[in-house]
Structure formats: structure tokens, C-alpha cells
Scaffold this motif. Structure first.
Motif, PDB file in Angstrom:
ATOM      1  N   LEU A  41       2.943   1.185 -11.767  1.00  0.00           N
ATOM      2  CA  LEU A  41       3.444  -0.107 -11.316  1.00  0.00           C
ATOM      3  C   LEU A  41       2.872  -1.197 -12.217  1.00  0.00           C
ATOM      4  N   ILE A  42       3.756  -2.052 -12.714  1.00  0.00           N
ATOM      5  CA  ILE A  42       3.309  -3.200 -13.492  1.00  0.00           C
ATOM      6  C   ILE A  42       4.048  -4.432 -12.987  1.00  0.00           C
ATOM      7  N   ALA A  91       3.969   5.619  -5.558  1.00  0.00           N
ATOM      8  CA  ALA A  91       3.936   5.627  -7.015  1.00  0.00           C
ATOM      9  C   ALA A  91       2.868   6.602  -7.518  1.00  0.00           C
ATOM     10  N   LYS A  92       1.713   6.603  -6.890  1.00  0.00           N
ATOM     11  CA  LYS A  92       0.645   7.506  -7.305  1.00  0.00           C
ATOM     12  C   LYS A  92       1.027   8.960  -7.072  1.00  0.00           C
ATOM     13  N   ALA A 107       0.836  -1.208   0.000  1.00  0.00           N
ATOM     14  CA  ALA A 107       0.000   0.000   0.000  1.00  0.00           C
ATOM     15  C   ALA A 107       0.872   1.260   0.000  1.00  0.00           C
ATOM     16  N   ASP A 108       1.969   1.233   0.797  1.00  0.00           N
ATOM     17  CA  ASP A 108       2.879   2.373   0.816  1.00  0.00           C
ATOM     18  C   ASP A 108       3.528   2.575  -0.550  1.00  0.00           C
ATOM     19  N   LEU A 109       3.884   1.481  -1.183  1.00  0.00           N
ATOM     20  CA  LEU A 109       4.513   1.553  -2.498  1.00  0.00           C
ATOM     21  C   LEU A 109       3.534   2.123  -3.529  1.00  0.00           C
ATOM     22  N   ARG A 110       2.276   1.659  -3.496  1.00  0.00           N
ATOM     23  CA  ARG A 110       1.271   2.183  -4.436  1.00  0.00           C
ATOM     24  C   ARG A 110       1.032   3.672  -4.199  1.00  0.00           C
ATOM     25  N   ALA A 111       0.956   4.074  -2.937  1.00  0.00           N
ATOM     26  CA  ALA A 111       0.725   5.486  -2.612  1.00  0.00           C
ATOM     27  C   ALA A 111       1.897   6.344  -3.098  1.00  0.00           C
TER      28      ALA A 111
END
Length: 142
Positions: free
Chosen positions: A52-53, A45-46, A39-43
Motif C-alpha cells: 500500500l502506498i 494487503a499483507k 486496519a482490515d485493508l492493511r491486513a
């Protein structure tokens, strides 16, 4: 240089090495305890406009377009009719138009090499795009 200078220099090197070793061990322990959640990584990246793929998607994106076409059949099966009076160039053009071969020149060269321009048999033949030029010429001259 006297012995006190050399001894002082050696103690300085030993002290600096010891300090660096302690700092290295402490940082390794801190790095091992640092965990990043998905979740931290997605946040992150956003927030930073990254995409992210998955690894498979990334590797597939590197492949040339012709390798990505998995749904397209690998072979093209066609029925070719040879009629009386057709020249080897007419036959080659028919094969190119039906996507059995890529080039009329290679076909013509092989026909000339095998001296097969007068050996083509009238009839209807089923050919596939994965056949070699040699196989095609042999099939059409039987």
C-alpha cells in the motif's frame, strides 16, 4: 398470437423487472453499510502480499527520473574562460564539459548562422545552464 399470450408475456416482463428492481435496491443498501477499516485493508494487503502506498507516492513513481530530482539545482552556474586562439569548437567543448550546453553541434550551427566564429571575446564569463544558446553566444561575443 392471441391477447392472452401477449398479456401473459407483459405480466412476465413486469414481474421480472420488479424483482430486479427490488434486488438492486437491497444490494445498494448492503453495499452502503459495508465499511472497510484501514486496519482490515492493511491486513488484507499483507496476507495477499500487496504493498500500500499513498496516492502522491504513486504519482511520483510514474514521473520520469529527471522530474524526480528535486534536490538537484535546476541551473548550473559556471565560470568559463576564453583565451586567445580558442576556436568555436574549443569553446563548445568547454561548455559541454561544464554542463552549460548539451551538444556542440547546436552551438556550432548557431555560431555559423550568426557568423560569430571570429567575434568571441577573450575573458572570463559566468554562464548558467538555463541560458539559451542565443544568450550564450551573445554573451561570449560582446
Amino acid at each position: 398470437m392471441n391477447s392472452l399470450t401477449i398479456r401473459g408475456f407483459a405480466i412476465g416482463i413486469l414481474t421480472a423487472t420488479s424483482i430486479l428492481a427490488v434486488v438492486y435496491v437491497i444490494q445498494e443498501n448492503n453495499a452502503a453499510s459495508l465499511k472497510i477499516s484501514a486496519a482490515d485493508l492493511r491486513a488484507y494487503a499483507k496476507d495477499h502480499e500487496y504493498i500500500l502506498i499513498k496516492e502522491k507516492e504513486y504519482k511520483d513513481s510514474l514521473k520520469p527520473d529527471f522530474e524526480k530530482q528535486e534536490n538537484i539545482p535546476k541551473t548550473n552556474e559556471v565560470s568559463i574562460s576564453i583565451t586567445a586562439g580558442m576556436s568555436s569548437l574549443d569553446i563548445a567543448n568547454t561548455l559541454v564539459n561544464n554542463h552549460v550546453i548539451n551538444s556542440t553541434d547546436e552551438f556550432e550551427d548557431l555560431v555559423a548562422q550568426k557568423n560569430a566564429s571570429t567575434k568571441f571575446q577573450v575573458g572570463t564569463y559566468t554562464l548558467t545552464s538555463n541560458m539559451s544558446l542565443e544568450q550564450i553566444v551573445n554573451t561570449l561575443t560582446k
